[in-house]
Design an enzyme around this catalytic site. Sequence first.
Site: not given
Ligand code: PGA
Length: 235
Positions: A8-10, A95, A97, A161, A167, A198, A219-220
């Site tokens: 997930n590149w966000k 998600h 977010e 998650e 993050g 993470s 994510g990251g």
């Molecule tokens: P992260 O994000 O790997 O940066 O913790 C995971 C996600 O939001 O899917």
Amino acid sequence: MNKLIVGNWKMNGTMTSARNLAAELVTFQKNKPVQVTVVVCPPYPYLGVVALRLMDSSLRWGAQDCAAHENGAFTGQVSAAMLKDMSCQYVIVGHSERRSQGNETDEHILQKAQKALAAGLTPIICLGENLQEREQGKAVDVVLSQAQQAIPEGKCIIAYEPVWAIGTGKVPTASQIEEIHQALAKKKPVLPLLYGGSVKAGNAAEILKIPHVNGLLVGGASLNAAEFWAIAEAA
Ligand code: PGA
């Protein structure tokens, strides 16, 4: 079950960096092939350039969200059918977010997942407790209630998650992940279960060993081709 690794590149990158990242992943797949299913979810505007790079590879792509409506007067939104048109196979919905920043409820998420299924996409439905719920011992109840309300009948994927792990560099213990995945596997026996929060190259193998973990939502660490590929290799 073939393991699934989703990036997930966000809201990160530029057209050039998106194109380069996709091209690097194709090179990794050529030089260090993996058997697992690898999916990337770039920001909407870069779906086209990423699709062009990945088209002739075994890598797949998806989006980070879709609308709960079919079409019409929904300024700024993108429908599941449009994503299908861009040859997406997956879409992340719910998600944390989106839940917190977009005030999305389980009801919205259910509608989005239904639209995704109707368009021929596989929704990756995110669930997870926040820190307060975890500390109050309510994690399993919260996640099962989200699963009950947000997941339609059909070919969906669930991503557990925990909000406090996204993050933050904080990862639940193996037994915390196992407890939730076990409960989800009992409630939704046929659906693949991902873990997210993470995930890094350094902890992926350990997390993937946990019973009922069928893959990872990253994510990251998915913004770096070498790191993301190391996670795919761990799977
Ligand atoms: P992260 O994000 O790997 O940066 O913790 C995971 C996600 O939001 O899917």
